[in-house]
Write an enzyme that holds these catalytic residues in place. Sequence first.
Site, PDB file in Angstrom:
ATOM      1  N   THR A  56       0.817  -1.211   0.000  1.00  0.00           N
ATOM      2  CA  THR A  56       0.000   0.000   0.000  1.00  0.00           C
ATOM      3  C   THR A  56       0.853   1.264   0.000  1.00  0.00           C
ATOM      4  O   THR A  56       1.999   1.244   0.450  1.00  0.00           O
ATOM      5  CB  THR A  56      -0.902  -0.010   1.265  1.00  0.00           C
ATOM      6  OG1 THR A  56      -1.450   1.284   1.459  1.00  0.00           O
ATOM      7  CG2 THR A  56      -0.103  -0.357   2.517  1.00  0.00           C
ATOM      8  N   ASP A  57       0.254   2.365  -0.464  1.00  0.00           N
ATOM      9  CA  ASP A  57       0.965   3.657  -0.397  1.00  0.00           C
ATOM     10  C   ASP A  57       1.067   4.162   1.039  1.00  0.00           C
ATOM     11  O   ASP A  57       1.821   5.091   1.320  1.00  0.00           O
ATOM     12  CB  ASP A  57       0.275   4.704  -1.288  1.00  0.00           C
ATOM     13  CG  ASP A  57      -1.178   4.986  -0.912  1.00  0.00           C
ATOM     14  OD1 ASP A  57      -1.716   4.315  -0.011  1.00  0.00           O
ATOM     15  OD2 ASP A  57      -1.777   5.889  -1.534  1.00  0.00           O
ATOM     16  N   GLU A  58       0.281   3.554   1.952  1.00  0.00           N
ATOM     17  CA  GLU A  58       0.252   4.074   3.327  1.00  0.00           C
ATOM     18  C   GLU A  58       1.588   3.885   4.045  1.00  0.00           C
ATOM     19  O   GLU A  58       1.849   4.534   5.049  1.00  0.00           O
ATOM     20  CB  GLU A  58      -0.908   3.436   4.111  1.00  0.00           C
ATOM     21  CG  GLU A  58      -2.239   3.687   3.398  1.00  0.00           C
ATOM     22  CD  GLU A  58      -3.485   3.331   4.182  1.00  0.00           C
ATOM     23  OE1 GLU A  58      -3.434   3.303   5.418  1.00  0.00           O
ATOM     24  OE2 GLU A  58      -4.524   3.095   3.541  1.00  0.00           O
ATOM     25  N   TYR A  89      -1.594  -0.572  10.971  1.00  0.00           N
ATOM     26  CA  TYR A  89      -1.751  -1.226   9.664  1.00  0.00           C
ATOM     27  C   TYR A  89      -0.559  -0.918   8.772  1.00  0.00           C
ATOM     28  O   TYR A  89       0.110  -1.830   8.256  1.00  0.00           O
ATOM     29  CB  TYR A  89      -3.059  -0.778   8.989  1.00  0.00           C
ATOM     30  CG  TYR A  89      -3.120  -1.092   7.501  1.00  0.00           C
ATOM     31  CD1 TYR A  89      -3.130  -2.412   7.049  1.00  0.00           C
ATOM     32  CD2 TYR A  89      -3.153  -0.065   6.541  1.00  0.00           C
ATOM     33  CE1 TYR A  89      -3.173  -2.707   5.680  1.00  0.00           C
ATOM     34  CE2 TYR A  89      -3.207  -0.351   5.179  1.00  0.00           C
ATOM     35  CZ  TYR A  89      -3.211  -1.672   4.755  1.00  0.00           C
ATOM     36  OH  TYR A  89      -3.243  -1.950   3.411  1.00  0.00           O
ATOM     37  N   LYS A 105       2.434  -3.358   7.244  1.00  0.00           N
ATOM     38  CA  LYS A 105       2.680  -3.538   5.799  1.00  0.00           C
ATOM     39  C   LYS A 105       4.118  -3.123   5.460  1.00  0.00           C
ATOM     40  O   LYS A 105       4.792  -3.776   4.659  1.00  0.00           O
ATOM     41  CB  LYS A 105       1.681  -2.720   4.969  1.00  0.00           C
ATOM     42  CG  LYS A 105       0.251  -3.206   4.994  1.00  0.00           C
ATOM     43  CD  LYS A 105       0.038  -4.599   4.402  1.00  0.00           C
ATOM     44  CE  LYS A 105       0.239  -4.653   2.906  1.00  0.00           C
ATOM     45  NZ  LYS A 105      -0.109  -5.998   2.353  1.00  0.00           N
TER      46      LYS A 105
HETATM   47  P1  NAD Z   1      -9.436  -7.472   2.301  1.00  0.00           P
HETATM   48  O1  NAD Z   1      -9.414  -7.212   3.761  1.00  0.00           O
HETATM   49  O2  NAD Z   1     -10.684  -7.212   1.517  1.00  0.00           O
HETATM   50  O3  NAD Z   1      -9.030  -8.997   2.017  1.00  0.00           O
HETATM   51  C1  NAD Z   1      -8.000  -9.643   2.699  1.00  0.00           C
HETATM   52  C2  NAD Z   1      -8.142 -11.143   2.482  1.00  0.00           C
HETATM   53  O4  NAD Z   1      -7.045 -11.780   3.163  1.00  0.00           O
HETATM   54  C3  NAD Z   1      -9.425 -11.735   3.051  1.00  0.00           C
HETATM   55  O5  NAD Z   1     -10.017 -12.611   2.115  1.00  0.00           O
HETATM   56  C4  NAD Z   1      -8.964 -12.484   4.293  1.00  0.00           C
HETATM   57  O6  NAD Z   1      -9.768 -13.609   4.601  1.00  0.00           O
HETATM   58  C5  NAD Z   1      -7.551 -12.889   3.897  1.00  0.00           C
HETATM   59  N1  NAD Z   1      -6.685 -13.120   5.073  1.00  0.00           N
HETATM   60  C6  NAD Z   1      -6.548 -12.308   6.154  1.00  0.00           C
HETATM   61  N2  NAD Z   1      -5.691 -12.874   7.039  1.00  0.00           N
HETATM   62  C7  NAD Z   1      -5.282 -14.050   6.485  1.00  0.00           C
HETATM   63  C8  NAD Z   1      -4.404 -15.084   6.915  1.00  0.00           C
HETATM   64  N3  NAD Z   1      -3.769 -15.013   8.108  1.00  0.00           N
HETATM   65  N4  NAD Z   1      -4.194 -16.133   6.102  1.00  0.00           N
HETATM   66  C9  NAD Z   1      -4.836 -16.221   4.896  1.00  0.00           C
HETATM   67  N5  NAD Z   1      -5.700 -15.288   4.458  1.00  0.00           N
HETATM   68  C10 NAD Z   1      -5.916 -14.207   5.241  1.00  0.00           C
HETATM   69  O7  NAD Z   1      -8.202  -6.644   1.723  1.00  0.00           O
HETATM   70  P2  NAD Z   1      -8.029  -5.906   0.312  1.00  0.00           P
HETATM   71  O8  NAD Z   1      -8.551  -4.528   0.432  1.00  0.00           O
HETATM   72  O9  NAD Z   1      -8.498  -6.787  -0.772  1.00  0.00           O
HETATM   73  O10 NAD Z   1      -6.436  -5.807   0.272  1.00  0.00           O
HETATM   74  C11 NAD Z   1      -5.665  -6.870  -0.296  1.00  0.00           C
HETATM   75  C12 NAD Z   1      -4.198  -6.492  -0.238  1.00  0.00           C
HETATM   76  O11 NAD Z   1      -3.974  -5.284  -0.946  1.00  0.00           O
HETATM   77  C13 NAD Z   1      -3.684  -6.255   1.189  1.00  0.00           C
HETATM   78  O12 NAD Z   1      -2.389  -6.777   1.269  1.00  0.00           O
HETATM   79  C14 NAD Z   1      -3.683  -4.745   1.312  1.00  0.00           C
HETATM   80  O13 NAD Z   1      -2.696  -4.310   2.221  1.00  0.00           O
HETATM   81  C15 NAD Z   1      -3.353  -4.327  -0.108  1.00  0.00           C
HETATM   82  N6  NAD Z   1      -3.850  -2.998  -0.516  1.00  0.00           N
HETATM   83  C16 NAD Z   1      -5.167  -2.674  -0.333  1.00  0.00           C
HETATM   84  C17 NAD Z   1      -5.629  -1.437  -0.770  1.00  0.00           C
HETATM   85  C18 NAD Z   1      -7.081  -1.035  -0.641  1.00  0.00           C
HETATM   86  O14 NAD Z   1      -7.430   0.105  -0.935  1.00  0.00           O
HETATM   87  N7  NAD Z   1      -7.977  -1.919  -0.256  1.00  0.00           N
HETATM   88  C19 NAD Z   1      -4.743  -0.530  -1.383  1.00  0.00           C
HETATM   89  C20 NAD Z   1      -3.406  -0.915  -1.549  1.00  0.00           C
HETATM   90  C21 NAD Z   1      -2.973  -2.161  -1.121  1.00  0.00           C
HETATM   91  P1  TYD Z   2     -10.853   3.848   4.434  1.00  0.00           P
HETATM   92  O1  TYD Z   2     -11.824   3.418   3.375  1.00  0.00           O
HETATM   93  O2  TYD Z   2     -10.934   3.214   5.786  1.00  0.00           O
HETATM   94  O3  TYD Z   2      -9.392   3.707   3.811  1.00  0.00           O
HETATM   95  P2  TYD Z   2      -7.949   4.203   4.403  1.00  0.00           P
HETATM   96  O4  TYD Z   2      -8.094   4.528   5.834  1.00  0.00           O
HETATM   97  O5  TYD Z   2      -7.089   3.001   4.181  1.00  0.00           O
HETATM   98  O6  TYD Z   2      -7.557   5.371   3.550  1.00  0.00           O
HETATM   99  O7  TYD Z   2     -11.023   5.418   4.654  1.00  0.00           O
HETATM  100  C1  TYD Z   2     -10.882   6.346   3.600  1.00  0.00           C
HETATM  101  C2  TYD Z   2     -10.954   7.744   4.192  1.00  0.00           C
HETATM  102  O8  TYD Z   2     -12.275   7.966   4.701  1.00  0.00           O
HETATM  103  C3  TYD Z   2     -10.007   7.962   5.369  1.00  0.00           C
HETATM  104  O9  TYD Z   2      -9.497   9.282   5.331  1.00  0.00           O
HETATM  105  C4  TYD Z   2     -10.906   7.784   6.593  1.00  0.00           C
HETATM  106  C5  TYD Z   2     -12.250   8.270   6.095  1.00  0.00           C
HETATM  107  N1  TYD Z   2     -13.431   7.603   6.690  1.00  0.00           N
HETATM  108  C6  TYD Z   2     -14.470   8.364   7.245  1.00  0.00           C
HETATM  109  O10 TYD Z   2     -14.424   9.608   7.246  1.00  0.00           O
HETATM  110  N2  TYD Z   2     -15.548   7.704   7.777  1.00  0.00           N
HETATM  111  C7  TYD Z   2     -15.632   6.349   7.792  1.00  0.00           C
HETATM  112  O11 TYD Z   2     -16.634   5.789   8.316  1.00  0.00           O
HETATM  113  C8  TYD Z   2     -14.573   5.577   7.206  1.00  0.00           C
HETATM  114  C9  TYD Z   2     -14.611   4.070   7.196  1.00  0.00           C
HETATM  115  C10 TYD Z   2     -13.490   6.257   6.666  1.00  0.00           C
END
Ligand code: NAD
Ligand code: TYD
Length: 377
Positions: A134-136, A183, A187
């Site tokens: 992630t970019d975070e 988080y 990561k």
């Molecule tokens: P998500 O929470 O929707 O899905 C995570 C999946 O991992 C789930 O299916 C969960 O059951 C599985 N999981 C969790 N713990 C596990 C374990 N111990 N063993 C096996 N499986 C396990 O997450 P997402 O949003 O799809 O993110 C997927 C990846 O992409 C993550 O690594 C996250 O850090 C990265 N990412 C997410 C975003 C975003 O905006 N969602 C952006 C950049 C990177």
């Molecule tokens: P989120 O979807 O949790 O992603 P991330 O924290 O990884 O960026 O949140 C996106 C943005 O929205 C973040 O600045 C937090 C804000 N947010 C709210 O204001 N209210 C909410 O209920 C949630 C879940 C997020």
Amino acid sequence: MKNILITGGAGFIGSHVVRLFVNKYPDYNIVNVDKLTYAGNLENLRDIENKPNYTFIKADICDYDEMRRIIEEHQISGIIHLAAESHVDRSILDPFTFARTNVMGTLALLQAAKVYWEALPEGYDGKLFYHISTDEVYGALELTDPDGIESPFTTTASSYDHHLAFGSEFFLESTKYNPHSPYSASKASSDHFVRAYHDTYGMPTIVTNCSNNYGPYQFPEKLIPLFINNIRNRKPLPVYGKGENVRDWLFVEDHARAIDLIFHHGKVADTYNIGGFNEWKNIDLIRVIIRTVDRLLGNPEGYSDGLITFVTDRKGHDMRYAIDSRKLQRELGWEPSLQFEEGIEKTVRWYLDNPEWTDRITSGDYLTYYENMYGSR
Ligand code: NAD
Ligand code: TYD
């Protein structure tokens, strides 16, 4: 590479990656390993679950022996690692779970792949451990002029110039890691382990860092699906702080396309940032969501504005994320396929057309899908 392990494939992004690979590469065997935590939902993969080139295995990436067994049994040559705990608010309440899965789980998977690959006659030849991050991890950027940004929904979104309106700094691949939340700290740590396995053992690895994803099948605890669902159910929309934080949004299928491209053509040991040059102040994004949901439901304009509820800010809330993905565009020719207007319209429509998907999560019914498909847990 024929036998590919995708971890976290029952989650949001993972399900899009699994679907893309299963459909696009019928000659690959795709093995989806997922623990099915609260965030894992096999209903996300209903359309491909019976394909001959797809196997699902319920397993925990922290279980080293199980990872070794799976990698060996399926003769895995490529790993796309997405499994993680992914929600910042949960990490603030329960950091240990994040360290366990994101750090120790990644380490267990790395070590299992290392031991299997090193023992093969060809060693690491033709192998790849691709880690999705992630970019975070880069921390937070300043917001130069929060009030000077054009609020209305404009077509200038998704451009470099639009980016500049928010501030002159961006996350580059060379930006120093500076994570703030449990988080992002977990990561960042996993990214370091992946690079260490390259630098120490010569394992072929790639790391990519992507901005906030949105689209179908996102767990309704994240901003966009939560707010669409709350508008539908006439519930308050909890905006953290003043809603001034900025996030950089990318349509999930564009992320999956980037992962496909990088998996096949990325440079080993390299890092790519993935993002759509699409920054939005939360409150402006929320207004777009409200307007789109109201329009699609046939409500008069402004009908749901009153649901906006400003609540206590998230602890340590990062102000601004902004990805510079020009390296990926330059070197591999990737760019987002969707403008934000199209992406958000498609997303809102999907959640409104598939209310039972969210309802089965909020009722807990989705948890039994595995048992119906595969027998008892
Ligand atoms: P998500 O929470 O929707 O899905 C995570 C999946 O991992 C789930 O299916 C969960 O059951 C599985 N999981 C969790 N713990 C596990 C374990 N111990 N063993 C096996 N499986 C396990 O997450 P997402 O949003 O799809 O993110 C997927 C990846 O992409 C993550 O690594 C996250 O850090 C990265 N990412 C997410 C975003 C975003 O905006 N969602 C952006 C950049 C990177
Ligand atoms: P989120 O979807 O949790 O992603 P991330 O924290 O990884 O960026 O949140 C996106 C943005 O929205 C973040 O600045 C937090 C804000 N947010 C709210 O204001 N209210 C909410 O209920 C949630 C879940 C997020």
